[in-house]
Design a protein around this motif. Structure first.
Motif, PDB file in Angstrom:
ATOM      1  N   ASN A  59       0.836  -1.205   0.000  1.00  0.00           N
ATOM      2  CA  ASN A  59       0.000   0.000   0.000  1.00  0.00           C
ATOM      3  C   ASN A  59       0.871   1.255   0.000  1.00  0.00           C
ATOM      4  N   ASP A  60       1.974   1.220   0.740  1.00  0.00           N
ATOM      5  CA  ASP A  60       2.876   2.373   0.763  1.00  0.00           C
ATOM      6  C   ASP A  60       3.487   2.607  -0.612  1.00  0.00           C
ATOM      7  N   ASP A  61       3.862   1.512  -1.300  1.00  0.00           N
ATOM      8  CA  ASP A  61       4.403   1.646  -2.656  1.00  0.00           C
ATOM      9  C   ASP A  61       3.384   2.295  -3.583  1.00  0.00           C
ATOM     10  N   MET A  62       2.124   1.956  -3.397  1.00  0.00           N
ATOM     11  CA  MET A  62       1.060   2.467  -4.267  1.00  0.00           C
ATOM     12  C   MET A  62       0.525   3.803  -3.759  1.00  0.00           C
ATOM     13  N   ASN A  63       1.088   4.307  -2.642  1.00  0.00           N
ATOM     14  CA  ASN A  63       0.704   5.580  -2.055  1.00  0.00           C
ATOM     15  C   ASN A  63      -0.750   5.558  -1.589  1.00  0.00           C
ATOM     16  N   ALA A  64      -1.181   4.408  -1.070  1.00  0.00           N
ATOM     17  CA  ALA A  64      -2.538   4.298  -0.541  1.00  0.00           C
ATOM     18  C   ALA A  64      -2.567   4.890   0.858  1.00  0.00           C
ATOM     19  N   ALA A  65      -3.618   5.605   1.187  1.00  0.00           N
ATOM     20  CA  ALA A  65      -3.705   6.224   2.507  1.00  0.00           C
ATOM     21  C   ALA A  65      -5.158   6.377   2.913  1.00  0.00           C
TER      22      ALA A  65
END
Length: 93
Positions: A59-65
């Motif tokens: 999720n961090d790689d995909m910039n999910a927040a």
């Protein structure tokens, strides 16, 4: 095309990139003599590669927040404008 190049230059993008219109013309010229079944097979193969690479991302790689994580369009609606303007404070479940 000149307006598109000026817009890219103003945005700080390289002028060496083809415009959308130029990219479309290049794609049409490239695929013109290739049977549609072959074009589709190539598209499907490349789409699978992209999907597999995306699966390896966190999720961090995909910039999910925020609470939208993993729900995407289901949370923000189906329009890309809604997704781009998402605040991460969705009420969707």
């Amino acid at each position: 095309m000149v307006a598109e190049r000026m817009r890219r230059k103003a945005a700080g993008l390289p002028d060496t990139m083809p415009t959308g219109e130029e990219s479309n013309a290049l794609a049409v010229a490239y695929f013109r003599d290739i049977p549609i079944a072959d074009v589709r097979a190539q598209f499907e193969r490349l789409a699978e590669v992209i999907i597999e690479r995306a699966r390896m991302k966190s999720n961090d790689d995909m910039n999910a927040a925020g609470p939208c994580r993993g729900r995407g369009a289901a949370c923000c609606g189906n329009s890309s404008a809604a997704i781009r303007s998402c605040t991460g404070r969705c009420t969707a479940t």
